[in-house]
Design a protein around this motif. Structure first.
Motif, short mmCIF file in Angstrom:
data_model
loop_
_atom_site.label_atom_id
_atom_site.label_comp_id
_atom_site.label_asym_id
_atom_site.label_seq_id
_atom_site.Cartn_x
_atom_site.Cartn_y
_atom_site.Cartn_z
N GLN A 1 0.83 -1.20 0.00
CA GLN A 1 0.00 0.00 0.00
C GLN A 1 0.87 1.26 0.00
O GLN A 1 0.46 2.30 -0.48
N LEU A 2 2.06 1.16 0.52
CA LEU A 2 2.97 2.31 0.58
C LEU A 2 3.75 2.49 -0.72
O LEU A 2 4.47 3.47 -0.87
N THR A 3 3.62 1.55 -1.64
CA THR A 3 4.38 1.62 -2.89
C THR A 3 3.47 1.71 -4.11
O THR A 3 3.84 1.27 -5.19
N GLY A 4 2.27 2.26 -3.93
CA GLY A 4 1.41 2.53 -5.07
C GLY A 4 0.19 1.66 -5.24
O GLY A 4 -0.64 1.95 -6.09
N CYS A 5 0.04 0.61 -4.45
CA CYS A 5 -1.16 -0.22 -4.56
C CYS A 5 -2.25 0.32 -3.62
O CYS A 5 -1.99 1.18 -2.78
N GLY A 6 -3.45 -0.21 -3.78
CA GLY A 6 -4.57 0.21 -2.94
C GLY A 6 -4.45 -0.31 -1.53
O GLY A 6 -3.67 -1.22 -1.24
N ARG A 7 -5.26 0.23 -0.64
CA ARG A 7 -5.15 -0.14 0.78
C ARG A 7 -5.55 -1.58 1.06
O ARG A 7 -5.16 -2.15 2.07
N ASP A 8 -6.32 -2.20 0.19
CA ASP A 8 -6.74 -3.59 0.39
C ASP A 8 -5.83 -4.59 -0.31
O ASP A 8 -6.00 -5.79 -0.15
N ASP A 9 -4.88 -4.11 -1.11
CA ASP A 9 -4.00 -5.01 -1.85
C ASP A 9 -2.95 -5.62 -0.93
O ASP A 9 -2.50 -4.99 0.02
N VAL A 10 -2.57 -6.87 -1.25
CA VAL A 10 -1.57 -7.56 -0.43
C VAL A 10 -0.38 -8.05 -1.23
O VAL A 10 0.59 -8.51 -0.65
N ILE A 11 -0.45 -7.96 -2.55
CA ILE A 11 0.67 -8.41 -3.36
C ILE A 11 0.80 -7.52 -4.59
O ILE A 11 -0.20 -7.00 -5.10
N LYS A 12 2.05 -7.30 -5.02
CA LYS A 12 2.31 -6.41 -6.15
C LYS A 12 3.32 -7.08 -7.08
O LYS A 12 4.40 -7.47 -6.64
N PHE A 13 2.94 -7.23 -8.34
CA PHE A 13 3.82 -7.75 -9.38
C PHE A 13 4.27 -6.58 -10.24
O PHE A 13 3.44 -5.83 -10.73
N GLU A 14 5.58 -6.42 -10.42
CA GLU A 14 6.09 -5.28 -11.19
C GLU A 14 6.59 -5.75 -12.56
O GLU A 14 7.22 -6.80 -12.66
N PHE A 15 6.30 -4.92 -13.59
CA PHE A 15 6.64 -5.26 -14.97
C PHE A 15 7.14 -4.03 -15.71
O PHE A 15 6.87 -2.90 -15.31
N GLU A 16 7.84 -4.27 -16.81
CA GLU A 16 8.12 -3.28 -17.83
C GLU A 16 7.40 -3.74 -19.08
O GLU A 16 7.39 -4.94 -19.37
N ALA A 17 6.81 -2.82 -19.82
CA ALA A 17 6.08 -3.19 -21.03
C ALA A 17 5.96 -1.98 -21.95
O ALA A 17 6.27 -0.86 -21.56
N ILE A 18 5.49 -2.24 -23.16
CA ILE A 18 5.19 -1.18 -24.11
C ILE A 18 3.71 -0.86 -24.00
O ILE A 18 2.86 -1.74 -24.13
N ALA A 19 3.41 0.41 -23.73
CA ALA A 19 2.01 0.84 -23.55
C ALA A 19 1.26 0.81 -24.87
O ALA A 19 1.81 1.22 -25.90
N PRO A 20 0.01 0.36 -24.86
CA PRO A 20 -0.75 0.28 -26.11
C PRO A 20 -1.09 1.65 -26.70
O PRO A 20 -1.12 1.81 -27.92
N ALA A 21 -1.32 2.64 -25.86
CA ALA A 21 -1.74 3.95 -26.35
C ALA A 21 -0.59 4.77 -26.93
O ALA A 21 -0.76 5.46 -27.93
N THR A 22 0.59 4.68 -26.30
CA THR A 22 1.69 5.56 -26.70
C THR A 22 2.82 4.85 -27.43
O THR A 22 3.62 5.49 -28.10
N GLY A 23 2.92 3.54 -27.27
CA GLY A 23 4.02 2.80 -27.86
C GLY A 23 5.34 3.00 -27.12
O GLY A 23 6.40 2.60 -27.60
N ARG A 24 5.28 3.60 -25.94
CA ARG A 24 6.48 3.84 -25.13
C ARG A 24 6.62 2.79 -24.03
O ARG A 24 5.63 2.23 -23.56
#
Length: 119
Positions: free
Chosen positions: A77-100
């Motif tokens: 919750q302190l690293t960007g997830c909601g207050r009810d979240d208990v697990i966070k998976f982090e990724f890098e990807a190409i965004a569909p809208a911008t291609g970045r």
């Protein structure tokens, strides 16, 4: 009523020591209970929804070249997830809208669906 004047800090510690000790024990007990509980909830959530499911969720949402980075189970919750979240998976990807290339997180809880968070 007059405030008590202390000649030294050791006198103050003697007067407040009992209260400080009580608060230290209470805080330690709260941490000792909450950290294992949160970690356990994250492990339960991960059994029903793991990193490969999170990656598939991102690909279904239109992200391409999805690369797994990390999994967080404590204080997400302190690293960007909601207050009810208990697990966070982090990724890098190409965004569909911008291609970045973007940094993404998929946050999850046992009792709710996953949420995509983009930095």
């Amino acid at each position: 009523m007059r405030k008590k004047h202390y000649e030294s800090s050791s006198e103050r510690i003697k007067d407040y020591g009992l209260f400080a000790g009580f608060y230290a024990v209470a805080f330690g007990a709260a941490v000792a209970v909450s950290v294992p509980a949160q970690y356990g909830a994250a492990k339960l959530s991960e059994r029903s929804y793991d990193g490969s499911d999170a990656q598939e969720y991102l690909e279904d949402a239109g992200y391409t070249d999805v690369e797994y980075q990390d999994t967080s189970r404590l204080f997400v919750q302190l690293t960007g997830c909601g207050r009810d979240d208990v697990i966070k998976f982090e990724f890098e990807a190409i965004a569909p809208a911008t291609g970045r290339e973007v940094q993404l997180a998929v946050c999850d809880n046992i009792f709710k669906g996953a949420t995509i968070r983009q930095d």
